[in-house]
Scaffold this motif. Structure first.
Motif, PDB file in Angstrom:
ATOM      1  N   ASP A  96       0.822  -1.209   0.000  1.00 11.19           N
ATOM      2  CA  ASP A  96       0.000   0.000   0.000  1.00 11.19           C
ATOM      3  C   ASP A  96       0.857   1.259   0.000  1.00 11.19           C
ATOM      4  OD1 ASP A  96      -2.469  -1.394   0.153  1.00 11.19           O
ATOM      5  OD2 ASP A  96      -2.121  -1.721   2.288  1.00 11.19           O
TER       6      ASP A  96
ATOM      7  N   ARG B 175       0.284  17.899   1.146  1.00  8.65           N
ATOM      8  CA  ARG B 175       0.274  16.434   1.224  1.00  8.65           C
ATOM      9  C   ARG B 175       1.668  15.881   0.945  1.00  8.65           C
ATOM     10  NH1 ARG B 175      -4.666  13.019  -1.054  1.00  8.65           N
ATOM     11  NH2 ARG B 175      -5.462  13.997   0.848  1.00  8.65           N
TER      12      ARG B 175
ATOM     13  N   GLY C 103       4.118  12.265   0.560  1.00 13.24           N
ATOM     14  CA  GLY C 103       4.211  10.830   0.334  1.00 13.24           C
ATOM     15  C   GLY C 103       5.464  10.293   0.998  1.00 13.24           C
TER      16      GLY C 103
ATOM     17  N   THR D 106       2.728   6.958  -8.593  1.00 14.48           N
ATOM     18  CA  THR D 106       1.505   6.681  -7.837  1.00 14.48           C
ATOM     19  C   THR D 106       1.346   7.651  -6.676  1.00 14.48           C
ATOM     20  OG1 THR D 106       1.507   4.339  -8.437  1.00 14.48           O
ATOM     21  CG2 THR D 106       0.303   4.948  -6.443  1.00 14.48           C
ATOM     22  N   LEU D 107       2.451   7.923  -5.954  1.00 13.92           N
ATOM     23  CA  LEU D 107       2.374   8.893  -4.858  1.00 13.92           C
ATOM     24  C   LEU D 107       1.965  10.267  -5.375  1.00 13.92           C
ATOM     25  CD1 LEU D 107       5.533   7.920  -2.766  1.00 13.92           C
ATOM     26  CD2 LEU D 107       3.137   7.407  -2.237  1.00 13.92           C
TER      27      LEU D 107
ATOM     28  N   MET E 228      -1.605  10.367  -6.094  1.00  7.84           N
ATOM     29  CA  MET E 228      -2.406  10.431  -4.867  1.00  7.84           C
ATOM     30  C   MET E 228      -2.330  11.814  -4.224  1.00  7.84           C
ATOM     31  SD  MET E 228      -1.363   6.691  -3.314  1.00  7.84           S
ATOM     32  CE  MET E 228      -2.302   6.842  -1.778  1.00  7.84           C
TER      33      MET E 228
END
Length: 297
Positions: free
Chosen positions: A124, A135, A137, A152-153, A156
C-alpha cells in the motif's frame, strides 16, 4: 501556511543501537531550529540492518519516538525499522504527529532483493496531510528505483516525497540522479535522507519540483534545516517549471495505455525471460573460454 520547515539528520552512528544518539539529535534540532516543523532521518538508522532487531508494532522504540514527538512538538519520521507481525518482518517507516500519534505506517514496497533477505513487501502506497499546508508521500530507499511507485504517490496528491535511505554502495551517485529525475517528472520536492558513519556513505540530497538542487550533504554527520513551499509545487504543476512542461497533466490526459502495468500477472508474463531474482554467484570461466585463453585467442 504553505511552507514547511524540515530538518534532515544524516546520522553518523554505529551499526545498531543508535536510539539514544538519535533522541539527542532530535532534541538539539528542536532547540536550535524552533521554526522546524518536521524532523527526518535515514532508513534503519535506529537499530541497523539486521532483522534480528525487529520489534512489534507499538514496541519500545515506537513509544520512545512518540514521546519525543510529543515533547518537541514536531512531526517525526524516524527513518525506518524492522517491524515484526506474526511470522513476517517488514521494513516500516512511521509518521508521528506533534501530539505523538501515529498518523501513517508505511511498509517498504521493494525490499532490496536479493540482499534484504526475509523482508516482506508492503503493498500500500502512503500519503498523509499536514493540516493547512499540503500532502506528503513516504517511500523507503530502493522504492525510488521504481518510477511507477513514485508516480503513484504523485497521483495520490503528494507534493513532497520523503525517502529515508540506507546506502553504502558505489551506486549512490546513480541514486542522486534518480532522486533528481523523480522530482522533475513528478513535479514535487524529493527529500532523500541517507545515513553515514558505520551505516552508510551519506550524500543526502534534496530537490525542488523542477529537479533543481536545494542541497547535497557531505559524507559525514550533517543536520540540514530548510523550508519547502507547497505553492511552488502547485505553480509548477499548473504552469510548468519556468513555464515549461506540465508533466502530470500530460500524463493524465494522454490516451496511451500501458498494458505492462495493468496487473502483476501482466508484468510477470512480459518479463518472464529475465530469470530468477537471486544472489549473483562468482563468475567462472567455461572450459571452452579457458581453452581459447590458453591458445592466445
Amino acid at each position: 501556511m504553505s511552507t514547511l520547515g524540515i530538518a534532515s539528520i544524516q546520522l553518523a552512528g554505529g551499526k545498531d543501537n543508535n536510539i539514544d544518539l538519535l533522541e539527542t539529535e532530535f532534541r538539539s534540532i528542536a532547540k536550535r531550529f524552533p521554526w522546524v516543523d518536521m524532523m527526518v532521518c535515514g532508513e534503519l538508522a535506529v537499530h541497523g540492518a539486521s532483522p534480528k532487531n525487529a520489534e512489534p508494532a507499538g514496541g519500545p522504540t515506537e513509544q520512545r519516538f512518540r514521546n519525543i514527538a510529543r515533547e518537541t512538538g514536531k512531526w517525526l519520521i524516524p527513518g525506518s525499522q524492522f517491524e515484526a507481525r506474526g511470522d513476517r518482518i517488514f521494513n516500516t517507516s512511521l509518521v508521528i504527529d506533534p501530539q505523538g500519534e501515529i498518523v501513517a505506517r508505511y511498509d517498504k514496497m521493494f525490499p532490496f532483493l536479493p540482499y534484504e533477505k526475509g523482508i516482506a513487501s508492503g503493498v500500500d502506497p502512503v500519503v498523509f496531510d499536514i493540516p493547512g499546508a499540503g500532502r506528503i508521500g513516504i517511500a523507503i530507499c530502493y522504492d525510488m528505483w521504481f518510477p511507477e511507485a513514485m508516480r503513484t504517490l504523485a497521483g495520490m496528491g503528494a507534493e513532497v516525497i520523503i525517502l529515508p535511505t540506507m546506502t553504502n554502495t558505489i551506486d549512490r551517485d546513480v541514486e542522486l540522479a534518480i532522486a533528481r529525475a523523480n522530482a522533475a517528472v513528478n513535479q514535487c520536492y524529493f527529500i532523500d535522507v541517507n545515513v553515514a558513519g558505520e551505516q552508510g556513505n551519506g550524500r543526502s540530497v534534496f530537490y525542488g519540483p523542477g529537479g533543481e538542487l536545494l542541497h547535497e550533504c557531505g559524507t559525514e554527520r550533517e543536520v540540514s534545516a530548510f523550508e519547502i513551499d507547497f505553492e511552488q509545487v502547485r505553480r509548477a504543476r499548473e504552469r510548468g517549471w519556468h513555464g515549461l512542461g506540465q508533466v502530470l497533466k500530460s500524463f493524465r490526459d494522454a490516451p496511451a495505455r500501458f498494458p505492462l502495468h495493468e496487473s502483476s500477472e501482466a508484468r510477470q508474463r512480459a518479463m518472464s525471460g529475465l530469470g530468477e531474482l537471486r544472489m549473483p554467484d562468482r563468475q567462472t570461466v567455461s572450459q571452452s573460454d579457458q581453452a581459447d585463453e590458453n591458445s592466445g585467442k
